[in-house]
Design a protein around this motif. Sequence first.
Motif, PDB file in Angstrom:
ATOM      1  N   GLN A   1       5.753  -2.165  -5.592  1.00 29.52           N
ATOM      2  CA  GLN A   1       4.873  -2.528  -4.486  1.00 29.52           C
ATOM      3  C   GLN A   1       4.627  -4.034  -4.414  1.00 29.52           C
ATOM      4  OE1 GLN A   1       0.827  -1.133  -4.805  1.00 29.52           O
ATOM      5  NE2 GLN A   1       0.698  -1.612  -6.980  1.00 29.52           N
TER       6      GLN A   1
ATOM      7  N   ALA B   1      -2.604  -6.389   2.504  1.00 25.84           N
ATOM      8  CA  ALA B   1      -2.102  -7.708   2.108  1.00 25.84           C
ATOM      9  C   ALA B   1      -1.960  -8.623   3.321  1.00 25.84           C
ATOM     10  CB  ALA B   1      -0.759  -7.567   1.399  1.00 25.84           C
ATOM     11  N   MET B   2      -1.542  -8.072   4.447  1.00 30.75           N
ATOM     12  CA  MET B   2      -1.419  -8.879   5.667  1.00 30.75           C
ATOM     13  C   MET B   2      -2.786  -9.380   6.118  1.00 30.75           C
ATOM     14  SD  MET B   2       1.463  -6.607   7.699  1.00 30.75           S
ATOM     15  CE  MET B   2       1.665  -7.725   9.093  1.00 30.75           C
TER      16      MET B   2
ATOM     17  N   CYS C   1       0.301  -2.770   2.151  1.00 28.74           N
ATOM     18  CA  CYS C   1       0.925  -3.930   2.790  1.00 28.74           C
ATOM     19  C   CYS C   1       0.088  -4.423   3.971  1.00 28.74           C
ATOM     20  CB  CYS C   1       2.340  -3.587   3.240  1.00 28.74           C
ATOM     21  SG  CYS C   1       3.512  -3.459   1.868  1.00 28.74           S
TER      22      CYS C   1
ATOM     23  N   ALA D   1       4.739  -8.675   2.946  1.00 29.77           N
ATOM     24  CA  ALA D   1       3.637  -8.588   3.903  1.00 29.77           C
ATOM     25  C   ALA D   1       2.895  -9.909   4.015  1.00 29.77           C
ATOM     26  CB  ALA D   1       2.684  -7.469   3.485  1.00 29.77           C
TER      27      ALA D   1
ATOM     28  N   LEU E   1      12.502  -7.281   0.413  1.00 27.06           N
ATOM     29  CA  LEU E   1      12.484  -5.839   0.618  1.00 27.06           C
ATOM     30  C   LEU E   1      13.505  -5.137  -0.278  1.00 27.06           C
ATOM     31  CD1 LEU E   1      12.118  -5.690   4.498  1.00 27.06           C
ATOM     32  CD2 LEU E   1      10.347  -5.316   2.787  1.00 27.06           C
TER      33      LEU E   1
ATOM     34  N   LEU F   1       1.919   2.823   0.356  1.00 26.71           N
ATOM     35  CA  LEU F   1       2.688   1.580   0.399  1.00 26.71           C
ATOM     36  C   LEU F   1       2.499   0.866   1.739  1.00 26.71           C
ATOM     37  CD1 LEU F   1       6.039   2.615  -1.345  1.00 26.71           C
ATOM     38  CD2 LEU F   1       4.212   1.185  -2.271  1.00 26.71           C
ATOM     39  N   THR F   2       2.457   1.629   2.815  1.00 27.81           N
ATOM     40  CA  THR F   2       2.244   1.021   4.136  1.00 27.81           C
ATOM     41  C   THR F   2       0.856   0.421   4.237  1.00 27.81           C
ATOM     42  OG1 THR F   2       3.762   2.640   5.130  1.00 27.81           O
ATOM     43  CG2 THR F   2       2.299   1.442   6.617  1.00 27.81           C
TER      44      THR F   2
ATOM     45  N   VAL G   1       7.695  -2.284   7.157  1.00 24.40           N
ATOM     46  CA  VAL G   1       7.222  -1.780   5.871  1.00 24.40           C
ATOM     47  C   VAL G   1       7.238  -0.257   5.834  1.00 24.40           C
ATOM     48  CG1 VAL G   1       5.152  -1.517   4.462  1.00 24.40           C
ATOM     49  CG2 VAL G   1       5.865  -3.780   5.203  1.00 24.40           C
TER      50      VAL G   1
ATOM     51  N   LEU H   1       6.888  -5.612  -1.935  1.00 26.70           N
ATOM     52  CA  LEU H   1       6.497  -5.273  -0.570  1.00 26.70           C
ATOM     53  C   LEU H   1       5.257  -6.051  -0.150  1.00 26.70           C
ATOM     54  CD1 LEU H   1       7.041  -1.390  -0.585  1.00 26.70           C
ATOM     55  CD2 LEU H   1       8.613  -3.184   0.166  1.00 26.70           C
ATOM     56  N   VAL H   2       4.333  -6.222  -1.074  1.00 24.97           N
ATOM     57  CA  VAL H   2       3.135  -7.016  -0.792  1.00 24.97           C
ATOM     58  C   VAL H   2       3.509  -8.470  -0.530  1.00 24.97           C
ATOM     59  CG1 VAL H   2       1.074  -7.991  -1.900  1.00 24.97           C
ATOM     60  CG2 VAL H   2       1.492  -5.533  -1.974  1.00 24.97           C
TER      61      VAL H   2
ATOM     62  N   SER I   1       9.329   1.700   3.175  1.00 24.05           N
ATOM     63  CA  SER I   1       8.546   2.515   2.244  1.00 24.05           C
ATOM     64  C   SER I   1       9.012   3.967   2.262  1.00 24.05           C
ATOM     65  CB  SER I   1       7.057   2.454   2.597  1.00 24.05           C
ATOM     66  OG  SER I   1       6.558   1.139   2.459  1.00 24.05           O
TER      67      SER I   1
END
Length: 255
Positions: free
Chosen positions: A67, A161-162, A158, A74, A24, A154-155, A112, A70-71, A116
């Motif tokens: 990003q 990605a989850m 992610c 996630a 992060l 961004l949220t 996230v 962050l990905v 973010s």
Amino acid sequence: MRAVAVLAAELTKIRTVRSTGWTLTSGFVVCVGLAALVGLSFRNGPSDPQRYFDPLFATFYSLTLGQLALVAFAVLVVSGEYRSGTIRASLAAVPRRGLFYGGKLVAGALVVSVVSLVTVVVTFVVAQPALGPRKTSLGADGVPQAMVGAWLYLTLICLFAMGVAAMLRSSALSLGILIPLLLLNSQGLGNIPKVKTVAQFLPDQAGWVIMHLAGPPDDPRWARAYGPWTGLGIVALWAVAALVGGYLVLRRRDA
């Protein structure tokens, strides 16, 4: 109360994994640091009034690279337990897989969304002095929308990605697909005319419009078939589809 306990457990898992903080933090540093550098590079650029310049592009371009960290976070939130084998213990403790999956998603989304929000605000604040006379202000037309859109994007990316990680159950495989997808699109492949017809509906490209990263809307090279909020809705649909797919895999397959 059971749901609260599951959420607390998932937040504890996130907090106690060493890589969480580093991942992060690296995303924050890349976004903020690159925004300052990009701003400085545009600061003394040609001031030809006929030449299009959007300070929000210079401000938020760094998010296309930040990003990725962050990905990665996630993906690790979901797939880390498969790699370590602790998923069996987690499912034994929370046999209701929907509750377990929901708790993991909410915990990841909470972290996230906070990171973010801070990243977007600080990125904007740092980029404006770097842009100098070409800067914009918080009250300028389109700026509040772009900032809210960047935070939501961004949220959502992610969450997408989850969902992908839940379907693939592998950190390496998930990142091996997501990072090239996001990186290659951000380097302009999505704006090549013959590629753009399809690529404009991919999650990252759809989110670009609200952040002013897709280029001038009156230029056919950049124009999209949708507006800023519709683009964000497309990102949300990708996220929902991935999350539903992840749940179906978790429900139907053994740990």
